[in-house]
Write a protein that holds these residues in place. Structure first.
Motif, PDB file in Angstrom:
ATOM      1  N   ARG A  82       0.835  -1.220   0.000  1.00 56.82           N
ATOM      2  CA  ARG A  82       0.000   0.000   0.000  1.00 56.82           C
ATOM      3  C   ARG A  82       0.862   1.260   0.000  1.00 56.82           C
ATOM      4  N   TRP A  83       1.957   1.223  -0.738  1.00 53.85           N
ATOM      5  CA  TRP A  83       2.874   2.354  -0.838  1.00 53.85           C
ATOM      6  C   TRP A  83       2.156   3.620  -1.313  1.00 53.85           C
ATOM      7  N   TRP A  84       1.184   3.439  -2.178  1.00 56.70           N
ATOM      8  CA  TRP A  84       0.438   4.566  -2.731  1.00 56.70           C
ATOM      9  C   TRP A  84      -0.294   5.330  -1.624  1.00 56.70           C
ATOM     10  N   LEU A  85      -0.697   4.630  -0.579  1.00 52.80           N
ATOM     11  CA  LEU A  85      -1.353   5.285   0.548  1.00 52.80           C
ATOM     12  C   LEU A  85      -0.364   6.194   1.283  1.00 52.80           C
ATOM     13  N   ALA A  86       0.880   5.751   1.386  1.00 51.08           N
ATOM     14  CA  ALA A  86       1.912   6.580   2.009  1.00 51.08           C
ATOM     15  C   ALA A  86       2.129   7.857   1.190  1.00 51.08           C
ATOM     16  N   VAL A  87       2.126   7.729  -0.132  1.00 52.06           N
ATOM     17  CA  VAL A  87       2.273   8.905  -0.994  1.00 52.06           C
ATOM     18  C   VAL A  87       1.092   9.853  -0.778  1.00 52.06           C
ATOM     19  N   LEU A  88      -0.127   9.308  -0.747  1.00 53.31           N
ATOM     20  CA  LEU A  88      -1.315  10.138  -0.521  1.00 53.31           C
ATOM     21  C   LEU A  88      -1.257  10.841   0.841  1.00 53.31           C
ATOM     22  N   LEU A  89      -0.782  10.134   1.866  1.00 48.50           N
ATOM     23  CA  LEU A  89      -0.664  10.751   3.191  1.00 48.50           C
ATOM     24  C   LEU A  89       0.326  11.916   3.175  1.00 48.50           C
ATOM     25  N   CYS A  90       1.424  11.761   2.461  1.00 48.18           N
ATOM     26  CA  CYS A  90       2.404  12.855   2.361  1.00 48.18           C
ATOM     27  C   CYS A  90       1.811  14.061   1.641  1.00 48.18           C
ATOM     28  N   VAL A  91       1.157  13.810   0.518  1.00 49.43           N
ATOM     29  CA  VAL A  91       0.549  14.905  -0.241  1.00 49.43           C
ATOM     30  C   VAL A  91      -0.553  15.572   0.588  1.00 49.43           C
ATOM     31  N   ALA A  92      -1.384  14.779   1.234  1.00 49.71           N
ATOM     32  CA  ALA A  92      -2.472  15.341   2.055  1.00 49.71           C
ATOM     33  C   ALA A  92      -1.923  16.148   3.216  1.00 49.71           C
ATOM     34  N   THR A  93      -0.845  15.682   3.831  1.00 48.25           N
ATOM     35  CA  THR A  93      -0.229  16.433   4.927  1.00 48.25           C
ATOM     36  C   THR A  93       0.276  17.774   4.430  1.00 48.25           C
ATOM     37  N   SER A  94       0.931  17.771   3.274  1.00 47.85           N
ATOM     38  CA  SER A  94       1.450  19.009   2.700  1.00 47.85           C
ATOM     39  C   SER A  94       0.324  19.980   2.344  1.00 47.85           C
ATOM     40  N   VAL A  95      -0.717  19.471   1.715  1.00 46.67           N
ATOM     41  CA  VAL A  95      -1.860  20.325   1.348  1.00 46.67           C
ATOM     42  C   VAL A  95      -2.511  20.899   2.607  1.00 46.67           C
ATOM     43  N   ALA A  96      -2.666  20.072   3.625  1.00 46.57           N
ATOM     44  CA  ALA A  96      -3.271  20.551   4.881  1.00 46.57           C
ATOM     45  C   ALA A  96      -2.436  21.662   5.508  1.00 46.57           C
ATOM     46  N   ILE A  97      -1.120  21.508   5.495  1.00 47.73           N
ATOM     47  CA  ILE A  97      -0.233  22.543   6.047  1.00 47.73           C
ATOM     48  C   ILE A  97      -0.408  23.856   5.286  1.00 47.73           C
ATOM     49  N   GLU A  98      -0.385  23.769   3.969  1.00 49.69           N
ATOM     50  CA  GLU A  98      -0.495  24.995   3.159  1.00 49.69           C
ATOM     51  C   GLU A  98      -1.873  25.643   3.310  1.00 49.69           C
ATOM     52  N   LEU A  99      -2.924  24.841   3.393  1.00 54.29           N
ATOM     53  CA  LEU A  99      -4.265  25.409   3.613  1.00 54.29           C
ATOM     54  C   LEU A  99      -4.344  26.102   4.970  1.00 54.29           C
ATOM     55  N   TRP A 100      -3.769  25.470   5.991  1.00 52.84           N
ATOM     56  CA  TRP A 100      -3.770  26.058   7.335  1.00 52.84           C
ATOM     57  C   TRP A 100      -2.991  27.376   7.333  1.00 52.84           C
ATOM     58  N   GLN A 101      -1.824  27.363   6.693  1.00 53.01           N
ATOM     59  CA  GLN A 101      -1.023  28.591   6.630  1.00 53.01           C
ATOM     60  C   GLN A 101      -1.800  29.706   5.924  1.00 53.01           C
ATOM     61  N   GLY A 102      -2.443  29.367   4.814  1.00 48.63           N
ATOM     62  CA  GLY A 102      -3.192  30.372   4.064  1.00 48.63           C
ATOM     63  C   GLY A 102      -4.401  30.901   4.802  1.00 48.63           C
ATOM     64  N   ALA A 103      -5.055  30.046   5.568  1.00 47.51           N
ATOM     65  CA  ALA A 103      -6.292  30.434   6.241  1.00 47.51           C
ATOM     66  C   ALA A 103      -6.053  31.110   7.592  1.00 47.51           C
ATOM     67  N   PHE A 104      -5.033  30.661   8.333  1.00 45.70           N
ATOM     68  CA  PHE A 104      -4.918  31.092   9.727  1.00 45.70           C
ATOM     69  C   PHE A 104      -3.600  31.762  10.106  1.00 45.70           C
TER      70      PHE A 104
END
Length: 150
Positions: A82-104
């Motif tokens: 399930r390596w692809w899940l690890a890739v998705l988790l990394c991308v989702a973590t990065s997107v969440a960080i950038e959304l948080w930075q932009g919003a708050f």
């Protein structure tokens, strides 16, 4: 997943906490680290051989490096299949960080380039993890083959 790998799970959560501390604080750098960074960049800028070392490039590489361990931890937790899940988790973590930075965080800059860098680092970490797991399996397989022979 967490029950099978309790130590790895704790390390992953601790590392995520460090990434959160670095990326979700109101200021990207404290005065001391900022001063050191700018002194190094000024030094490199004075020499033709190293004037290509700029803040933007250092920051991009730092974002890649920061996410390599995260990709490694994630793939070790979720398994090779399930390596692809690890890739998705990394991308989702990065997107969440950038959304948080932009919003708050008005003192931080949400940037698509950071998502690219972070995701690239996460993917490198996943690849590193897959290599480590494959080598480990190969070594275990070789060890088993030798046990019965002599």
């Amino acid at each position: 997943m967490f029950r099978r790998h309790p130590v790895l799970s704790v390390l992953t959560v601790l590392y995520l906490g460090c990434v959160g501390y670095i990326t979700l604080g109101p200021e990207p750098y404290d005065a001391r680290s900022s001063g050191v960074l700018w002194r190094f960049l000024d030094f490199f800028a004075r020499h033709d051989e190293t004037d290509w070392i700029t803040f933007d490039r250092v920051e991009f590489v730092a974002n890649i490096v920061m996410f390599v361990p995260l990709g490694l931890f994630f793939v070790l937790l979720v398994s090779r299949s399930r390596w692809w899940l690890a890739v998705l988790l990394c991308v989702a973590t990065s997107v969440a960080i950038e959304l948080w930075q932009g919003a708050f965080l008005p003192t931080r800059v949400a940037d698509l380039g950071d998502i690219v860098a972070n995701s690239s680092g996460g993917i490198l970490g996943v690849c590193l993890g897959l290599i480590v797991m494959s080598l480990s399996l190969a070594m275990r397989g070789r060890g088993r083959g030798r046990v019965g022979t002599a």
